[in-house]
Design a protein around this motif. Structure first.
Motif, PDB file in Angstrom:
ATOM      1  N   TRP A  40       0.925  -1.456   0.324  1.00 41.28           N
ATOM      2  CA  TRP A  40       0.388   0.162   0.175  1.00 41.28           C
ATOM      3  C   TRP A  40       0.370   1.240  -0.025  1.00 41.28           C
ATOM      4  O   TRP A  40       0.662   2.411  -0.143  1.00 41.28           O
ATOM      5  N   VAL A  41       1.930   1.023   0.814  1.00 36.58           N
ATOM      6  CA  VAL A  41       2.760   2.388   0.657  1.00 36.58           C
ATOM      7  C   VAL A  41       3.659   2.544  -0.554  1.00 36.58           C
ATOM      8  O   VAL A  41       3.584   3.716  -1.212  1.00 36.58           O
ATOM      9  N   ILE A  42       3.427   1.599  -1.397  1.00 33.66           N
ATOM     10  CA  ILE A  42       4.554   1.792  -2.555  1.00 33.66           C
ATOM     11  C   ILE A  42       3.089   2.102  -3.390  1.00 33.66           C
ATOM     12  O   ILE A  42       3.793   2.929  -4.420  1.00 33.66           O
ATOM     13  N   VAL A  43       2.059   1.330  -3.548  1.00 38.99           N
ATOM     14  CA  VAL A  43       1.119   1.908  -4.549  1.00 38.99           C
ATOM     15  C   VAL A  43       0.763   3.145  -4.300  1.00 38.99           C
ATOM     16  O   VAL A  43       0.736   3.517  -5.120  1.00 38.99           O
ATOM     17  N   THR A  44       0.552   3.815  -3.608  1.00 38.46           N
ATOM     18  CA  THR A  44      -0.197   5.131  -3.609  1.00 38.46           C
ATOM     19  C   THR A  44       1.141   6.235  -3.332  1.00 38.46           C
ATOM     20  O   THR A  44       0.350   7.191  -3.330  1.00 38.46           O
ATOM     21  N   ALA A  45       2.113   6.086  -3.836  1.00 40.39           N
ATOM     22  CA  ALA A  45       3.158   6.598  -4.131  1.00 40.39           C
ATOM     23  C   ALA A  45       2.798   6.765  -5.507  1.00 40.39           C
ATOM     24  O   ALA A  45       3.682   8.568  -5.950  1.00 40.39           O
ATOM     25  N   ASN A  46       2.430   6.570  -6.277  1.00 40.01           N
ATOM     26  CA  ASN A  46       1.805   6.560  -7.620  1.00 40.01           C
ATOM     27  C   ASN A  46       0.016   7.130  -7.891  1.00 40.01           C
ATOM     28  O   ASN A  46      -0.440   6.333  -6.795  1.00 40.01           O
ATOM     29  N   PRO A  47      -0.252   8.825  -7.776  1.00 40.86           N
ATOM     30  CA  PRO A  47      -1.223   9.669  -7.278  1.00 40.86           C
ATOM     31  C   PRO A  47      -2.413   8.999  -8.569  1.00 40.86           C
ATOM     32  O   PRO A  47      -3.040   8.392  -8.525  1.00 40.86           O
ATOM     33  N   ASP A  48      -1.388   8.205  -9.147  1.00 36.96           N
ATOM     34  CA  ASP A  48      -2.270   7.928 -10.399  1.00 36.96           C
ATOM     35  C   ASP A  48      -3.775   6.203  -9.922  1.00 36.96           C
ATOM     36  O   ASP A  48      -4.574   6.373 -10.327  1.00 36.96           O
ATOM     37  N   PHE A  49      -2.723   5.773  -8.707  1.00 35.23           N
ATOM     38  CA  PHE A  49      -3.425   4.199  -8.783  1.00 35.23           C
ATOM     39  C   PHE A  49      -5.054   4.899  -8.414  1.00 35.23           C
ATOM     40  O   PHE A  49      -6.021   4.034  -8.324  1.00 35.23           O
ATOM     41  N   LEU A  50      -5.109   5.533  -7.473  1.00 37.48           N
ATOM     42  CA  LEU A  50      -6.419   5.820  -6.682  1.00 37.48           C
ATOM     43  C   LEU A  50      -7.188   6.226  -7.715  1.00 37.48           C
ATOM     44  O   LEU A  50      -8.845   6.168  -7.044  1.00 37.48           O
ATOM     45  N   SER A  51      -6.951   6.630  -8.798  1.00 33.52           N
ATOM     46  CA  SER A  51      -7.847   6.887  -9.429  1.00 33.52           C
ATOM     47  C   SER A  51      -8.758   5.902 -10.516  1.00 33.52           C
ATOM     48  O   SER A  51      -9.476   6.170 -10.531  1.00 33.52           O
ATOM     49  N   PHE A  52      -7.970   4.576 -10.141  1.00 32.23           N
ATOM     50  CA  PHE A  52      -8.537   3.397 -10.754  1.00 32.23           C
ATOM     51  C   PHE A  52      -9.398   2.342  -9.334  1.00 32.23           C
ATOM     52  O   PHE A  52      -9.561   2.971  -8.146  1.00 32.23           O
ATOM     53  N   GLY A  53     -10.484   1.938 -10.137  1.00 30.54           N
ATOM     54  CA  GLY A  53     -10.901   0.150  -8.626  1.00 30.54           C
ATOM     55  C   GLY A  53     -11.612  -0.320  -9.397  1.00 30.54           C
ATOM     56  O   GLY A  53     -11.400  -0.550 -11.153  1.00 30.54           O
ATOM     57  N   GLY A  54     -12.791  -1.320  -9.007  1.00 25.65           N
ATOM     58  CA  GLY A  54     -13.428  -2.333 -10.059  1.00 25.65           C
ATOM     59  C   GLY A  54     -12.988  -3.753  -9.515  1.00 25.65           C
ATOM     60  O   GLY A  54     -11.877  -3.548  -8.368  1.00 25.65           O
ATOM     61  N   ALA A  55     -13.007  -4.692  -9.328  1.00 23.31           N
ATOM     62  CA  ALA A  55     -12.828  -6.277  -9.054  1.00 23.31           C
ATOM     63  C   ALA A  55     -11.524  -6.424  -9.296  1.00 23.31           C
ATOM     64  O   ALA A  55     -10.828  -6.098 -10.275  1.00 23.31           O
ATOM     65  N   GLY A  56     -11.005  -7.162  -8.276  1.00 23.95           N
ATOM     66  CA  GLY A  56      -9.877  -7.152  -8.326  1.00 23.95           C
ATOM     67  C   GLY A  56      -8.784  -6.211  -7.696  1.00 23.95           C
ATOM     68  O   GLY A  56      -7.269  -6.614  -7.730  1.00 23.95           O
ATOM     69  N   THR A  57      -8.997  -5.069  -8.015  1.00 23.94           N
ATOM     70  CA  THR A  57      -7.953  -3.957  -7.662  1.00 23.94           C
ATOM     71  C   THR A  57      -7.238  -3.907  -6.091  1.00 23.94           C
ATOM     72  O   THR A  57      -7.971  -4.389  -5.320  1.00 23.94           O
ATOM     73  N   PHE A  58      -5.992  -3.362  -6.137  1.00 19.24           N
ATOM     74  CA  PHE A  58      -5.003  -3.825  -5.250  1.00 19.24           C
ATOM     75  C   PHE A  58      -5.306  -5.882  -4.742  1.00 19.24           C
ATOM     76  O   PHE A  58      -5.212  -6.254  -4.355  1.00 19.24           O
ATOM     77  N   ALA A  59      -4.891  -6.674  -5.936  1.00 20.45           N
ATOM     78  CA  ALA A  59      -5.316  -8.104  -5.767  1.00 20.45           C
ATOM     79  C   ALA A  59      -6.353  -8.767  -5.068  1.00 20.45           C
ATOM     80  O   ALA A  59      -6.161  -9.438  -4.059  1.00 20.45           O
ATOM     81  N   THR A  60      -7.526  -7.767  -4.401  1.00 20.06           N
ATOM     82  CA  THR A  60      -8.524  -7.980  -3.634  1.00 20.06           C
ATOM     83  C   THR A  60      -9.442  -9.426  -4.198  1.00 20.06           C
ATOM     84  O   THR A  60      -9.691  -9.246  -5.113  1.00 20.06           O
ATOM     85  N   ASN A  61      -9.652  -9.814  -3.195  1.00 26.43           N
ATOM     86  CA  ASN A  61     -11.207 -10.714  -3.877  1.00 26.43           C
ATOM     87  C   ASN A  61     -11.681 -10.455  -3.114  1.00 26.43           C
ATOM     88  O   ASN A  61     -12.608  -9.437  -2.855  1.00 26.43           O
ATOM     89  N   GLY A  62     -13.496 -10.901  -4.121  1.00 27.98           N
ATOM     90  CA  GLY A  62     -14.681 -10.677  -3.964  1.00 27.98           C
ATOM     91  C   GLY A  62     -15.579 -11.554  -4.692  1.00 27.98           C
ATOM     92  O   GLY A  62     -15.340 -12.217  -5.285  1.00 27.98           O
ATOM     93  N   PHE A  63     -16.847 -11.149  -4.936  1.00 26.35           N
ATOM     94  CA  PHE A  63     -17.812 -11.580  -5.352  1.00 26.35           C
ATOM     95  C   PHE A  63     -18.809 -11.092  -5.583  1.00 26.35           C
ATOM     96  O   PHE A  63     -18.554  -9.703  -5.839  1.00 26.35           O
ATOM     97  N   GLY A  64     -19.981 -11.363  -6.685  1.00 24.65           N
ATOM     98  CA  GLY A  64     -20.708 -10.031  -7.246  1.00 24.65           C
ATOM     99  C   GLY A  64     -19.931  -8.926  -8.417  1.00 24.65           C
ATOM    100  O   GLY A  64     -19.419  -9.124  -9.507  1.00 24.65           O
ATOM    101  N   ASN A  65     -20.431  -7.703  -7.824  1.00 26.41           N
ATOM    102  CA  ASN A  65     -19.312  -6.696  -8.321  1.00 26.41           C
ATOM    103  C   ASN A  65     -18.120  -6.939  -8.654  1.00 26.41           C
ATOM    104  O   ASN A  65     -17.489  -6.284  -9.139  1.00 26.41           O
ATOM    105  N   PHE A  66     -18.048  -7.471  -7.281  1.00 26.34           N
ATOM    106  CA  PHE A  66     -16.254  -7.671  -6.992  1.00 26.34           C
ATOM    107  C   PHE A  66     -15.864  -8.820  -7.602  1.00 26.34           C
ATOM    108  O   PHE A  66     -14.400  -8.840  -7.301  1.00 26.34           O
ATOM    109  N   SER A  67     -16.146  -9.052  -8.034  1.00 28.75           N
ATOM    110  CA  SER A  67     -15.389 -10.717  -9.164  1.00 28.75           C
ATOM    111  C   SER A  67     -15.160 -10.446  -9.427  1.00 28.75           C
ATOM    112  O   SER A  67     -16.059  -9.582 -11.077  1.00 28.75           O
TER     113      SER A  67
END
Length: 243
Positions: free
Chosen positions: A103-130
């Motif tokens: 998180w420390v490394i990836v948030t050093a990139n100011p563009d990272f937080l402008s993206f999102g969606g299923a699987g972002t930051f290697a997260t697991n999920g189901f439904g809309n987050f699958s």
């Protein structure tokens, strides 16, 4: 304490190697992806991470690096229950340390937080987050079944008469194959510590997996580990009787 330290270090390396590859390298180079690892590369990264962690730290702690694996080994009679809570805490702590570093490394990139969606930051999920939009029932089934198979492989390759030194390679290959199957379904957990390690840093968000989905990635792997341990014990006892 040495065993718990080994479990923390091994889980740290598994999360950093696997999730770090997904976060930093899966799509390196943009849409044309000339440098990115891609789907296959991330799957292999998880396998290599767990294999190298097992070679490095397995001789000290047994190389679980996964609360569901520790639970399954206890059910199978391979691991003393009195050590289970300490192992789980150590694994979660190791995973969280890796998640914090990422998180420390990836948030050093100011563009990272402008993206999102299923699987972002290697997260697991189901439904809309699958990644593939699969529902909760499918996610639970996949995580449980794949963890059960993973546990059977671990039990088989670590039995007393198994080929010495081959276990980390077999376990790594199994984990890589599991990711090849299920990244489109849930972004692949089969490891509650791995899921917690990244979910803890994105929290409740419309852009990332919300924390209220994390329960599935604890419950399903543990249910699968229970089933895998019981199936292996049944099959192994059948073989012993036949012999």
């Amino acid at each position: 304490m040495k065993k718990c330290a080994a479990e923390s270090l091994g889980t740290f390396w598994l999360v950093l190697g696997g999730c770090g590859s997904a976060v930093f390298a899966a799509q390196a180079g943009g849409d044309s992806n000339p440098l990115g690892l891609g789907y296959l590369g991330v799957s292999l990264a998880f396998g290599v991470a767990v294999a190298t962690a097992a070679f490095a730290f397995g001789p000290v702690s047994g190389g679980h690096f996964n609360p569901a694996v520790s639970f399954g080994l206890w059910i199978a009679g391979r691991f003393p229950g009195r050590h289970l809570p300490a192992y789980v805490v150590a694994q979660v702590v190791g995973g969280l340390l890796a998640g914090a570093l990422m998180w420390v490394i990836v948030t050093a990139n100011p563009d990272f937080l402008s993206f999102g969606g299923a699987g972002t930051f290697a997260t697991n999920g189901f439904g809309n987050f699958s990644p593939g939009g699969y529902p909760m029932e499918v996610a639970f089934l996949a995580e449980a079944v794949l963890t059960a198979v993973f546990l059977c492989v671990i039990l088989a390759v670590t039995r007393p008469r198994a080929t010495a030194g081959a276990a980390p390679l077999a376990i790594g290959a199994a984990l890589a194959l599991i990711h090849m199957i299920s990244i489109p379904l849930t972004n692949t957990s089969v490891n509650p510590a791995r899921s917690t390690a990244v979910a803890a840093f994105v929290g409740e968000s419309a852009a990332y997996m919300p924390m209220h989905q994390l329960w599935l990635f604890w419950l399903a792997p543990c249910v699968g580990a229970l089933a895998g341990a019981l199936v292996y014990r049944y099959v192994n006892s059948e073989r012993a009787e036949a012999a």
